[in-house]
Design a protein around this motif. Structure first.
Motif, PDB file in Angstrom:
ATOM      1  N   GLY A 135       0.600  -1.301   0.011  1.00 53.42           N
ATOM      2  CA  GLY A 135       0.062   0.049   0.114  1.00 53.42           C
ATOM      3  C   GLY A 135       0.741   1.181  -0.173  1.00 53.42           C
ATOM      4  O   GLY A 135       2.017   1.173   0.363  1.00 53.42           O
ATOM      5  N   GLU A 172      -5.352   0.435   1.500  1.00 55.91           N
ATOM      6  CA  GLU A 172      -5.379   1.726   1.038  1.00 55.91           C
ATOM      7  C   GLU A 172      -6.188   2.765   1.942  1.00 55.91           C
ATOM      8  O   GLU A 172      -7.342   2.434   1.969  1.00 55.91           O
ATOM      9  N   SER A 212      -0.848   4.169   4.577  1.00 54.21           N
ATOM     10  CA  SER A 212      -2.055   3.355   4.260  1.00 54.21           C
ATOM     11  C   SER A 212      -2.569   2.466   5.552  1.00 54.21           C
ATOM     12  O   SER A 212      -3.403   1.743   5.489  1.00 54.21           O
ATOM     13  N   TYR A 235      -2.067  -3.980  -8.070  1.00 51.98           N
ATOM     14  CA  TYR A 235      -1.519  -2.901  -7.167  1.00 51.98           C
ATOM     15  C   TYR A 235      -0.790  -2.098  -8.371  1.00 51.98           C
ATOM     16  O   TYR A 235      -0.804  -0.783  -8.104  1.00 51.98           O
TER      17      TYR A 235
END
Length: 278
Positions: A92, A255, A96, A272
């Motif tokens: 992330g 996220e 995040s 991602y």
């Protein structure tokens, strides 16, 4: 008071089977996160947020600062089940909630709502083997091993292996020098080496494999494989997608504190990376 419970209980973990889609008797849960919410409360002042201009204004105007509390929702309703033998990557963007979630699993960060169940004692790399800058690397290896529950005999038996694994002495006798003389990478390698010398029910590693050369990273990945087979579960936080792809078989993508995706490494990493191109 927040309605929250953090429990370390093998019985509790084993009795929960929701969400996995696999019979409970075929896989052993090691960590269960059930609708976990974590909120930071930051105490500050009023207008100006502590800027130099605001400070000077308060001095000249003799005004008292107005206290205020700012809330940051670091983790929002995250749920998952981790099983024995898994290596799970956490990815992330910055902020995040990855490191915060690991701290909560380790029992170092209270949850506001939801529950975390764990089988055995989770170990967060760099906490159980906290190093002291004024002591030598040699002394830190001994104290770090004892802090993680090893006996004096076990530390003595594993000492040379820890030093060799870290590679600290490859370019000199650094193990006899104070930790303050080490680079950040050397310190991270020594932390990982101390932590990896012991089998763990749950081992959580936060960016430790981002340091060191290719040889150290290969040794680290091999050791993680051994830990998966002989102990429990390994969590790995890394901004290096290549490291996650090579080391983990499952990935959690966070996220803005939300669990956006949970699945096989290739599938989640591909999504991602595609998200990063947008």
């Amino acid at each position: 008071m927040a309605d929250t419970t953090t429990t370390s209980s093998a019985d509790s973990a084993t009795s929960t089977t929701a969400g996995a889609g696999t019979p409970a008797d075929t896989r052993v849960p090691t960590v269960i996160a059930d609708d976990v919410h974590i909120t930071y409360r930051i105490v500050g002042t009023g207008a100006g947020r502590g800027s130099a201009t605001a400070a000077l204004s308060r001095i000249f105007n003799r005004k008292k600062p107005k206290p205020g509390i700012r809330e940051v929702r670091a983790v929002r309703g995250v749920s998952f089940i981790a099983y024995k033998g898994e290596a799970i990557g956490l990815i992330g963007t910055n902020g995040s909630g990855k490191s915060t979630l690991l701290q909560a699993i380790a029992g170092l960060q209270p949850v506001e709502r939801g529950r975390i169940f764990s089988h055995g004692q989770p170990s967060l790399l760099g906490v159980n083997a906290a190093l002291m800058n004024d002591l030598t690397g040699e002394r830190n290896v001994i104290l770090g091993g004892l802090a993680m529950g090893m006996s004096k005999q076990q530390v003595q038996e594993r000492y040379q292996g820890i030093v060799d694994f870290s590679g600290i002495n490859e370019k000199g006798d650094f193990i006899s020098l104070p930790m303050r003389t080490y680079s950040s990478g050397m310190g991270a390698r020594l932390r990982f080496s101390i932590a990896a010398a012991k089998d763990h029910d749950v081992l959580m590693i936060d960016e430790a494999l981002a340091t060191g050369d290719a040889s150290f990273q290969r040794r680290s990945q091999k050791r993680i494989e051994e830990l998966r087979q002989t102990a429990g579960t390994v969590f790995l936080v890394s901004h290096g997608i290549g490291t996650i792809r090579e080391t983990c078989d499952r990935v959690l993508w966070l996220e803005h504190g939300v669990l956006r995706m949970d699945g096989p490494t290739q599938e989640v990493c591909d999504a991602y990376e595609e998200f990063g191109k947008q």
